[in-house]
Write an enzyme that holds these catalytic residues in place. Structure first.
Site, PDB file in Angstrom:
ATOM      1  CB  CYS A  92      44.198  78.519   1.952  1.00  0.00           C
ATOM      2  SG  CYS A  92      44.707  79.981   2.871  1.00  0.00           S
ATOM      3  CG  HIS A 117      45.898  82.287   5.703  1.00  0.00           C
ATOM      4  ND1 HIS A 117      45.292  81.092   6.021  1.00  0.00           N
ATOM      5  CD2 HIS A 117      45.615  83.131   6.721  1.00  0.00           C
ATOM      6  CE1 HIS A 117      44.675  81.200   7.177  1.00  0.00           C
ATOM      7  NE2 HIS A 117      44.853  82.440   7.619  1.00  0.00           N
ATOM      8  CD  GLU A 136      48.024  78.571   2.204  1.00  0.00           C
ATOM      9  OE1 GLU A 136      47.837  77.478   2.766  1.00  0.00           O
ATOM     10  OE2 GLU A 136      48.170  79.646   2.835  1.00  0.00           O
ATOM     11  CB  CYS A 170      43.143  76.893   6.642  1.00  0.00           C
ATOM     12  SG  CYS A 170      42.851  78.431   5.721  1.00  0.00           S
TER      13      CYS A 170
END
Length: 149
Positions: free
Chosen positions: A86, A53, A55, A83
């Protein structure tokens, strides 16, 4: 010190991710002195890695650049509410402030769903600023998914 948004960098990363066929989420990691330390967009498909992801990639790059597993004083700009995975990485990295754009009622881990930073087992909760660049972040996501339907 006056507030300066770096959301445009994260939005540019989100657009680039969408152009690569990734879910268009972008992130920018900013040092305490206001310098861009890292920037990333989702690369889960490209890297065949469900943890890639935006992040996570920005945190990894920032930690590598600084030679540290922690990023105290840093600010992470993200186009979409992180999410739970993260959000926990943000906590573990000891990021001082999280700034995100669009909310994610389906998969969010900050204001929706798991609310990681409110959990009693969370060791560090960053300051959270939401809604910065939200209309553009939401538009990028809507356009991406509309093109897939």
């Amino acid at each position: 010190m006056a507030f300066r948004s770096f959301m445009e960098i994260a939005l540019a990363e989100a657009r680039a991710a969408g152009e690569r066929g990734e879910v268009p989420v972008g992130a920018a990691l900013i040092s305490p002195r206001g310098k861009v330390v890292a920037r990333a967009g989702n690369r889960t498909r490209e890297l065949s890695d469900p943890t890639a992801h935006a992040e996570i990639l920005a945190i990894r790059a920032g930690c590598a650049a600084l030679g540290s597993e922690r990023l105290p004083g840093h600010v992470l700009y993200v186009t979409l509410e992180p999410c739970p995975m993260c959000a926990h990485a943000i906590s573990a990295a000891r990021i001082a402030r999280l700034v995100y754009g669009a909310e994610d009622p389906k998969s969010g881990g900050v204001a929706a769903g798991a609310r990681v930073f409110s959990h009693p087992q969370c060791h560090h909760a960053p300051e959270v600023v939401d809604g910065i660049g939200a209309p553009e972040a939401a538009r990028i996501l809507r356009d991406f998914f509309a093109g897939r339907r």
